[in-house]
Design an enzyme around this catalytic site. Structure first.
Site, PDB file in Angstrom:
ATOM      1  N   ASP A 120     -31.790  56.457 -41.761  1.00  0.00           N
ATOM      2  CA  ASP A 120     -31.711  57.771 -41.124  1.00  0.00           C
ATOM      3  C   ASP A 120     -31.641  57.585 -39.615  1.00  0.00           C
ATOM      4  O   ASP A 120     -32.552  57.002 -39.021  1.00  0.00           O
ATOM      5  CB  ASP A 120     -32.954  58.582 -41.495  1.00  0.00           C
ATOM      6  CG  ASP A 120     -33.061  59.891 -40.728  1.00  0.00           C
ATOM      7  OD1 ASP A 120     -32.041  60.364 -40.193  1.00  0.00           O
ATOM      8  OD2 ASP A 120     -34.177  60.447 -40.678  1.00  0.00           O
ATOM      9  N   SER A 148     -38.007  66.825 -41.298  1.00  0.00           N
ATOM     10  CA  SER A 148     -37.161  66.969 -40.123  1.00  0.00           C
ATOM     11  C   SER A 148     -37.922  67.768 -39.056  1.00  0.00           C
ATOM     12  O   SER A 148     -39.045  67.409 -38.717  1.00  0.00           O
ATOM     13  CB  SER A 148     -35.832  67.619 -40.530  1.00  0.00           C
ATOM     14  OG  SER A 148     -34.823  67.344 -39.613  1.00  0.00           O
ATOM     15  N   HIS A 165     -32.485  60.666 -44.499  1.00  0.00           N
ATOM     16  CA  HIS A 165     -33.238  61.770 -43.918  1.00  0.00           C
ATOM     17  C   HIS A 165     -33.946  62.600 -44.992  1.00  0.00           C
ATOM     18  O   HIS A 165     -33.301  63.182 -45.866  1.00  0.00           O
ATOM     19  CB  HIS A 165     -32.271  62.647 -43.117  1.00  0.00           C
ATOM     20  CG  HIS A 165     -32.928  63.531 -42.105  1.00  0.00           C
ATOM     21  ND1 HIS A 165     -33.647  63.032 -41.045  1.00  0.00           N
ATOM     22  CD2 HIS A 165     -32.983  64.891 -41.981  1.00  0.00           C
ATOM     23  CE1 HIS A 165     -34.083  64.024 -40.301  1.00  0.00           C
ATOM     24  NE2 HIS A 165     -33.708  65.162 -40.862  1.00  0.00           N
TER      25      HIS A 165
END
Length: 503
Positions: A437, A196, A462
């Site tokens: 995602d 991320s 994700h």
């Protein structure tokens, strides 16, 4: 007495600041969907069993490095230091004499503690590579607080001004150089890993510090979601696609529900009706409050749509299995109960409550991490609500008296014409994504060169590839991780060959 007065004064300031953030979160669409390898919302994972946690922690050793406050100027105050936490696992390391590698995980916008449990890629592959593992906490999060405490670090824009990505990756370079020197591991190659926002940091680190890291695994890193490179609507287009693929009728019900919420809210006592229908903990003050809550819930389900449960399917089964006599909003409530569980009431501010971590992240999004995410057209299952930069700037000015710099990330790290630019000088980065995602819409999905590679799966969510492996993992996820490991092994094999030839 003076200390008590100062403490009380600060507490009042903090409460006022938190109140402003909560009010703005509830009333203005200035916030973007949270980053992070795991959900911190309704889907957040329960604490691990004590035995499992103890088994993991026995191999972990915690250290603190006295980190420089400001790496980029030479004013006297820049030389102040703070204690930065890092954690190491020596269990499988082959040692410095054999130049065994180091796998380094970059903490992001949260305390490091959860990542030590959730991020399994390093531990799962430590034995294969005879690797030393190191996890480094991001400045201003967890126990890595400048100015001695969270309350001092978060006091105002002057103290928060040292919280940015460039300072963070410089921190990581300093810690890694320190560890290699301390262990005499000068020839041990380093692979940096992040997910991320941490994935962004890992990719940027490889570009800025190639002499420190041999390569990077950047999982679910939306490095193209800046400055208009990726479309604003990208995130919510994928949320919509995820729900539509799970159930066409579920998608239609959600799409229809927003206008129904507005219709009922416009009636006399309409907000009270909605409050009862959704069993909210507090009476709704506006229809936006409920819609924002459901928006966050659907986004969270799509972003962390992991096997074997697949939260999007859970929501849609709740909606679709409701009685045919149940109206649109009744079906929506059934979907809420399916994913959140049966509760005495449902807190529509659940996604908005500030914490130390969210305060730091709010500053970062109000300064440089400006992700222009919105649902600007009728092409999604959401009502049109474009990202408005001017409104966003006003919110940030109100909070910090500082304006965001929406163009700085692309100025400092690049991003435009990425294939043309990076092909010429960069190497050894894996950009991994799962196409379910929503943030993959801002990710690198095509190979740039033989060593700048995109590894993605159609069904992934994700940061799924860097989470701990499970026996229940589907074959496509097992193969994604296998591909990543083989690429990293190739980098290392070439490095060791070059090292042997040099010696």
């Amino acid at each position: 007495m003076a200390m008590n007065y100062c403490s009380l004064s600060y507490s009042l300031q903090l409460i006022s600041f938190l109140f402003i953030i909560l009010v703005l979160s509830c009333c203005v669409s200035a916030a973007v969907p949270r980053l992070g390898p795991v959900s911190r919302g309704i889907l957040r994972k329960p604490e691990p069993a004590a035995a499992a946690s103890e088994s993991l922690s026995k191999d972990l050793k915690t250290f603190f490095y006295y980190q420089t406050l400001d790496h980029f100027n030479y004013r006297p105050e820049s030389y102040k230091t703070f204690r930065q936490r890092y954690v190491m696992n020596f269990r499988h390391w082959g040692g410095a004499k054999s130049s065994s590698p180091i796998l380094a995980y970059f903490g992001a916008e949260a305390p490091l503690d959860g990542d030590l449990i959730d991020i399994g890629f390093l531990n799962d592959n430590a034995a294969r590579f005879n690797a030393l593992l190191i996890y480094i906490e991001h400045r201003y999060y967890g126990k890595s607080m400048p100015f001695g405490s969270p309350k001092e670090a978060m006091r105002n824009a002057s103290t928060l001004g040292y919280l940015n990505s460039a300072q963070a990756i410089a921190d990581y370079a300093a810690v890694l150089m320190h560890v290699k020197k301390k262990l005499s591991a000068h020839n041990s190659p380093v692979i940096v890993i992040g997910g991320s926002y941490g994935g962004m940091l890992a990719s940027w680190f490889r570009l800025k510090y190639p002499h420190v890291a041999l390569g990077a695994l950047a999982s679910s890193a939306p490095i193209l979601y800046f400055d208009g490179i990726a479309p604003q609507i990208g995130y919510y287009s994928i949320v919509t696609k995820d729900f539509k693929e799970a159930s066409e009728s579920c998608y239609r019900t959600i799409r229809k529900s927003w206008s129904e919420i507005d219709r009922i809210a416009s009636k006399p006592n309409g907000l009270s009706i909605l409050s009862k229908r959704f069993n909210t903990c507090d009476r709704l003050k506006s229809s936006f409050e409920l819609k924002d809550y459901l928006d966050s819930l659907y986004a969270d389900a799509a972003q962390y749509n992991e096997p074997p449960t697949y939260p999007v399917s859970v929501v849609c089964k709740g909606i679709d299995r409701a009685s045919k006599r149940t109206g649109t909003l009744g079906r929506i409530f059934h979907g809420l109960v399916a994913i959140a569980g049966k509760r005495s009431c449902y807190d529509t501010n659940e996604f908005n409550y500030p914490s130390e971590a969210s305060l730091g992240w709010r500053w970062q999004t109000c300064s440089e991490i400006v992700l222009p995410i919105g649902h600007a057209t009728n092409d999604t299952m959401f009502q049109p609500e474009p990202f408005n930069l001017n409104s966003f700037i006003k919110v940030c000015n109100r909070l910090y008296k500082v304006s965001p710099r929406p163009h700085w990330i692309t100025t400092y790290y690049g991003g435009r014409d990425i294939k043309l630019i990076l092909h010429g000088f960069a190497s050894n980065i894996i950009f991994s994504n799962g196409l379910r995602d929503p943030y993959s819409s801002g990710g690198v999905l095509e190979n740039i060169s033989d060593t700048l590679v995109a590894v993605y799966t159609r069904h992934g969510s994700h940061c799924l590839d860097i989470l701990a492996a499970k026996k229940s993992d589907p074959h496509w996820l097992v193969m994604q991780r296998k591909t990543e490991v083989e690429i990293i092994k190739g980098w290392m094999d070439k490095y060791y060959t070059d090292l042997a030839n040099r010696q």
